[in-house]
Motif scaffolding. Structure first.
Motif, PDB file in Angstrom:
ATOM      1  N   VAL A   6       0.972  -1.113   0.070  1.00 29.65           N
ATOM      2  CA  VAL A   6      -0.093  -0.073   0.000  1.00 29.65           C
ATOM      3  C   VAL A   6       0.792   1.164   0.092  1.00 29.65           C
ATOM      4  O   VAL A   6       1.673   1.505   0.958  1.00 29.65           O
ATOM      5  CB  VAL A   6      -0.920   0.146   1.119  1.00 29.65           C
ATOM      6  CG1 VAL A   6      -1.754   1.360   1.321  1.00 29.65           C
ATOM      7  CG2 VAL A   6      -1.922  -1.195   1.166  1.00 29.65           C
ATOM      8  N   VAL A  64       1.039   5.956  -1.132  1.00 28.35           N
ATOM      9  CA  VAL A  64       0.234   7.028  -0.968  1.00 28.35           C
ATOM     10  C   VAL A  64      -1.159   7.113  -1.866  1.00 28.35           C
ATOM     11  O   VAL A  64      -1.856   7.202  -1.389  1.00 28.35           O
ATOM     12  CB  VAL A  64       1.160   8.235  -0.870  1.00 28.35           C
ATOM     13  CG1 VAL A  64       0.453   9.634  -0.861  1.00 28.35           C
ATOM     14  CG2 VAL A  64       2.355   8.340  -0.110  1.00 28.35           C
ATOM     15  N   HIS A  65      -0.623   6.794  -2.984  1.00 30.47           N
ATOM     16  CA  HIS A  65      -1.969   6.854  -3.936  1.00 30.47           C
ATOM     17  C   HIS A  65      -1.995   5.702  -4.723  1.00 30.47           C
ATOM     18  O   HIS A  65      -2.848   5.577  -5.596  1.00 30.47           O
ATOM     19  CB  HIS A  65      -1.553   7.820  -5.175  1.00 30.47           C
ATOM     20  CG  HIS A  65      -1.188   9.130  -4.353  1.00 30.47           C
ATOM     21  ND1 HIS A  65      -2.057  10.026  -3.660  1.00 30.47           N
ATOM     22  CD2 HIS A  65      -0.315  10.066  -4.477  1.00 30.47           C
ATOM     23  CE1 HIS A  65      -1.658  10.945  -3.145  1.00 30.47           C
ATOM     24  NE2 HIS A  65      -0.469  11.182  -4.059  1.00 30.47           N
ATOM     25  N   THR A  66      -1.435   4.421  -4.132  1.00 29.80           N
ATOM     26  CA  THR A  66      -1.770   3.360  -4.853  1.00 29.80           C
ATOM     27  C   THR A  66      -1.671   2.047  -3.785  1.00 29.80           C
ATOM     28  O   THR A  66      -1.132   2.224  -2.858  1.00 29.80           O
ATOM     29  CB  THR A  66      -0.469   2.620  -5.925  1.00 29.80           C
ATOM     30  OG1 THR A  66       0.648   2.887  -5.013  1.00 29.80           O
ATOM     31  CG2 THR A  66      -0.396   3.866  -6.957  1.00 29.80           C
ATOM     32  N   ALA A  67      -2.496   0.953  -4.421  1.00 35.70           N
ATOM     33  CA  ALA A  67      -2.243  -0.301  -3.543  1.00 35.70           C
ATOM     34  C   ALA A  67      -2.115  -1.664  -4.493  1.00 35.70           C
ATOM     35  O   ALA A  67      -2.594  -1.616  -5.466  1.00 35.70           O
ATOM     36  CB  ALA A  67      -3.652  -0.399  -2.884  1.00 35.70           C
ATOM     37  N   LEU A  97      -5.732   6.740  -5.896  1.00 38.18           N
ATOM     38  CA  LEU A  97      -6.296   6.600  -4.305  1.00 38.18           C
ATOM     39  C   LEU A  97      -5.782   7.967  -3.730  1.00 38.18           C
ATOM     40  O   LEU A  97      -4.624   8.517  -4.015  1.00 38.18           O
ATOM     41  CB  LEU A  97      -5.921   5.400  -3.767  1.00 38.18           C
ATOM     42  CG  LEU A  97      -6.243   4.057  -4.517  1.00 38.18           C
ATOM     43  CD1 LEU A  97      -5.471   2.682  -3.738  1.00 38.18           C
ATOM     44  CD2 LEU A  97      -7.580   3.925  -4.727  1.00 38.18           C
ATOM     45  N   ALA A 130      -4.373  10.001  -0.676  1.00 31.56           N
ATOM     46  CA  ALA A 130      -3.529   9.685   0.580  1.00 31.56           C
ATOM     47  C   ALA A 130      -4.361   9.800   1.926  1.00 31.56           C
ATOM     48  O   ALA A 130      -5.194  10.202   2.212  1.00 31.56           O
ATOM     49  CB  ALA A 130      -2.346  10.897   0.500  1.00 31.56           C
ATOM     50  N   ASN A 131      -3.727   8.849   2.565  1.00 31.57           N
ATOM     51  CA  ASN A 131      -4.361   8.910   3.980  1.00 31.57           C
ATOM     52  C   ASN A 131      -5.693   8.553   4.172  1.00 31.57           C
ATOM     53  O   ASN A 131      -6.283   9.049   4.982  1.00 31.57           O
ATOM     54  CB  ASN A 131      -3.894   9.915   4.939  1.00 31.57           C
ATOM     55  CG  ASN A 131      -3.951   9.567   6.320  1.00 31.57           C
ATOM     56  OD1 ASN A 131      -3.656   8.561   6.767  1.00 31.57           O
ATOM     57  ND2 ASN A 131      -4.183  10.651   7.196  1.00 31.57           N
ATOM     58  N   TYR A 146     -10.132   2.636   2.122  1.00 33.22           N
ATOM     59  CA  TYR A 146     -10.899   2.234   0.971  1.00 33.22           C
ATOM     60  C   TYR A 146     -11.511   0.667   1.466  1.00 33.22           C
ATOM     61  O   TYR A 146     -10.829   0.128   2.260  1.00 33.22           O
ATOM     62  CB  TYR A 146     -10.114   2.139  -0.334  1.00 33.22           C
ATOM     63  CG  TYR A 146      -9.675   3.492  -0.939  1.00 33.22           C
ATOM     64  CD1 TYR A 146     -10.363   4.134  -1.761  1.00 33.22           C
ATOM     65  CD2 TYR A 146      -8.610   3.871  -0.452  1.00 33.22           C
ATOM     66  CE1 TYR A 146     -10.229   5.290  -2.321  1.00 33.22           C
ATOM     67  CE2 TYR A 146      -8.204   5.221  -0.681  1.00 33.22           C
ATOM     68  CZ  TYR A 146      -9.031   5.824  -1.875  1.00 33.22           C
ATOM     69  OH  TYR A 146      -8.827   7.077  -2.389  1.00 33.22           O
ATOM     70  N   THR A 187      -6.050   1.455   4.353  1.00 35.38           N
ATOM     71  CA  THR A 187      -5.813   2.889   4.428  1.00 35.38           C
ATOM     72  C   THR A 187      -4.412   3.046   3.695  1.00 35.38           C
ATOM     73  O   THR A 187      -3.541   2.469   3.960  1.00 35.38           O
ATOM     74  CB  THR A 187      -5.766   3.332   5.950  1.00 35.38           C
ATOM     75  OG1 THR A 187      -6.860   2.810   6.420  1.00 35.38           O
ATOM     76  CG2 THR A 187      -5.535   4.660   5.896  1.00 35.38           C
ATOM     77  N   THR A 188      -4.630   4.174   2.718  1.00 37.27           N
ATOM     78  CA  THR A 188      -3.324   4.497   2.067  1.00 37.27           C
ATOM     79  C   THR A 188      -2.454   5.200   2.937  1.00 37.27           C
ATOM     80  O   THR A 188      -2.744   5.882   3.765  1.00 37.27           O
ATOM     81  CB  THR A 188      -3.678   5.476   0.863  1.00 37.27           C
ATOM     82  OG1 THR A 188      -4.380   6.531   1.360  1.00 37.27           O
ATOM     83  CG2 THR A 188      -4.449   4.456  -0.422  1.00 37.27           C
ATOM     84  N   LYS A 189      -1.155   5.528   2.628  1.00 40.52           N
ATOM     85  CA  LYS A 189      -0.207   6.185   3.556  1.00 40.52           C
ATOM     86  C   LYS A 189      -0.324   7.539   3.228  1.00 40.52           C
ATOM     87  O   LYS A 189      -0.810   8.048   2.125  1.00 40.52           O
ATOM     88  CB  LYS A 189       1.361   5.796   2.970  1.00 40.52           C
ATOM     89  CG  LYS A 189       1.700   4.342   3.324  1.00 40.52           C
ATOM     90  CD  LYS A 189       3.019   3.880   3.078  1.00 40.52           C
ATOM     91  CE  LYS A 189       3.277   2.550   3.152  1.00 40.52           C
ATOM     92  NZ  LYS A 189       4.765   2.117   2.629  1.00 40.52           N
TER      93      LYS A 189
END
Length: 597
Positions: free
Chosen positions: A235, A237-240, A359, A361-362, A365, A429-431
């Protein structure tokens, strides 16, 4: 997990043809025994043969009498031809070349390629005359020779002859299970009507051609592939990253050309205004995987200048009764192909990976705010109907395994018939952004960059506030994107101690243009903001400072408590959309990863 290089999105149709069906197969293969087998189609062919023989006898009575004095030909010359025609020189089907691939009942044939076609050669045509070609695999029992019938372009090609001899493609449409013996009929008429798939011809059957052999696979009521497990990994900031394990029925794997790991993400950030049922023209369907084809484009086409963009996004929609739904909607698929394997065959069981971009940040999803296995349209409708004003009221994220067969047809699973081929994505949850907001003393005259505050800089706590951004370096590019319904998104903080501002777009605000052509972003000012002097600073997707502006909160909390530091994530790719626009116009944003880098 492999990292994504880049991604792209396109506006695409929300509705799909759901075919699917799901644990073992029945292969209706061609028997080497050439003994004729009686089927309905063959019986119709036999009846038509008798009619044709009688017609020929009536027209050639004298020739028949003379034949008594003519030496008999050998048995081979006397064998009845496959083609049957009322007159020797009339229009006829002279040959049919069957595809080398099987007909797969239960597959979606809407995107089948040329290899799936039966090549039907026609002779004796009259140029300028309308014709149609019926087939038992799409039509069922064919009408007899000389009977009236209708052909529709969707499952029976309708055309005007341009030459005496032509070859047309006839595709299986998957609407019924075909026999392994396929018959064809040539229809002649006077007038073609309608358009597209509904182009039609009413006419008379002038020729029948039978006995074309083909392999048949029946998937109805079966699931040819399972999604055994799924996990969220890497995971960012904007991707997983997603990783799954699949199993394809070994009896079918040789017919599979591609395996796609398909994921649907549907996230609602806000609902504003009153619900009115007149704004919704919808029909429910089962939750289904994205077919990895509709609206898909490659990752190889994506960036614009320094801004990482998502293209062709439906703007926020306000209905006639002033309800707006804003959120993210996209599909993502990673495809592996048999042609890339050393032995040109995909493994029947193995791991497959995908990277989900776009995605915030923070941000959390996953799945909440609905019950059961609702489809995205149902979740949107129910959320809009609830009229909730809570932030992030609903989210939906699920995956499925889609098979593309060697003729281009597809198995696309749905939750009703093929639940074992689908799974929900577990919450994650994204970073936070790698770069956070700078401190207040780092906001200097040198980096103001000409940001302009609305209403002479006067702000009311708890209200929505607009900041104009025409002077910022990236604004021109953002305005150009806005002109073609594309957007970039910036994050705002209010100071002294930086506190992230939210917007209807989630945790960021899209750059928009007002009626006078000026670009702006909007944020909600927290209701607990204290009265007095503050600063609003703007940051790009990666947390880089763009500019700032001083503001005065004229109606806020009358205390001197400092603001608390909130989560400091920047944002990227927030996709604004309207529920009504998506469901009525059938719009959705499709993000497609053709293969991993």
């Amino acid at each position: 997990m492999k990292k994504m290089d880049k991604a792209i999105a396109v506006l695409a149709g929300l509705s799909m043809m759901l075919a699917g069906v799901g644990t073992a197969y029945a292969d209706d293969t061609v028997d080497t025994d050439t003994t004729p087998q009686t089927t309905q189609s063959q019986q119709a062919t036999a009846n038509a043969q008798a009619d044709a023989d009688q017609a020929q006898a009536d027209q050639n009575d004298q020739a028949s009498k003379n034949a008594a004095d003519t030496p008999a030909a050998d048995n081979k010359e006397q064998a009845a031809p496959k083609a049957q025609t009322a007159t020797a020189a009339g229009p006829a089907i002279s040959n049919v070349e069957a595809p080398s691939t099987a007909l797969i009942h239960g597959a979606d044939y809407s995107n089948a390629d040329k290899s799936a076609a039966f090549r039907v050669t026609l002779t004796g045509l009259t140029p300028g005359q309308p014709y149609g070609v019926l087939s038992s695999m799409n039509y069922g029992d064919l009408p007899a020779l000389g009977a009236s019938a209708s052909a529709y372009n969707y499952n029976a090609p309708v055309f005007t002859a341009s030459a005496a001899t032509q070859t047309v493609d006839v595709f299986y449409r998957g609407l019924q299970k075909p026999s392994s013996t396929v018959a064809f009929a040539l229809l002649s008429g006077d007038t073609i009507s309608g358009s597209g798939d509904y182009t039609s011809l009413n006419g008379t059957v002038v020729n029948i051609f039978g006995g074309v052999q083909v392999k048949v696979i029946d998937l109805e009521g079966k699931t040819p592939v399972t999604l055994d497990s799924q996990s969220v990994e890497d995971v960012g900031v904007h991707t997983a990253g997603l990783k799954a394990h699949y199993t394809v029925d070994s009896a079918l794997i040789n017919d599979v050309a591609e395996i796609c790991y398909s994921t649907t993400m549907n996230r609602i950030y806000s609902v504003n205004g009153a619900f009115n049922s007149d704004d919704w023209a919808i029909g429910w369907a089962y939750r289904a995987a994205w077919d990895c084809t509709t609206g898909a484009i490659s990752d190889d086409e994506d960036t614009s200048g320094s801004i990482y963009t998502v293209s062709d996004i439906a703007a926020p929609y306000t209905s006639a009764h002033s309800q707006t739904v804003i959120g993210q909607w996209f599909n993502r698929g990673n495809t592996v192909k048999a042609e890339d394997q050393s032995n040109k065959t995909l493994p029947a069981s193995g791991d497959i990976e995908s990277v989900i971009p776009g995605l915030l940040a923070n941000t959390k999803y996953g799945n909440w705010g609905y019950s059961g296995t609702a489809n995205p349209a149902e979740m949107l409708f129910n959320t809009a109907k609830s009229g909730t004003t809570a932030k992030d009221p609903a989210s939906m994220m699920y995956s499925g395994i889609v098979l593309t067969f060697k003729d281009g047809s597809r198995f696309v699973p749905n939750a009703m018939e093929n639940p074992k081929a689908m799974q929900e994505v577990k919450d994650f949850t994204t970073k936070a952004a790698a770069k956070g907001p700078v401190s207040s003393d780092q906001l200097t005259d040198a980096n103001k960059n000409g940001v302009v505050a609305d209403n002479d800089g006067k702000v009311t706590a708890g209200s929505t506030y607009r900041v104009y951004v025409d002077s910022l370096q990236d604004t021109a590019a953002c305005k150009a994107l806005t002109a073609k319904n594309s957007y970039c998104y910036w994050t705002g903080y209010i100071y002294s101690t930086p506190k992230q501002l939210s917007s209807d777009d989630g945790k960021a605000s899209t750059v928009r243009v007002d009626k006078d052509g000026k670009a702006y972003v909007e944020y909600q000012i927290p209701s607990d903001t204290v009265t007095g002097e503050h600063k609003i600073a703007l940051y790009d997707n990666d947390g880089n400072l763009l500019g700032w502006v001083p503001v005065t909160v004229v109606a806020g909390q009358n205390n001197s408590n400092q603001q608390k530091l909130a989560n400091t994530g920047s944002s990227v790719f927030v996709i604004a959309f309207a529920a009504v626009a998506l469901l009525i116009a059938g719009a959705s944003v499709m993000i497609y990863r053709r293969r991993q880098a």
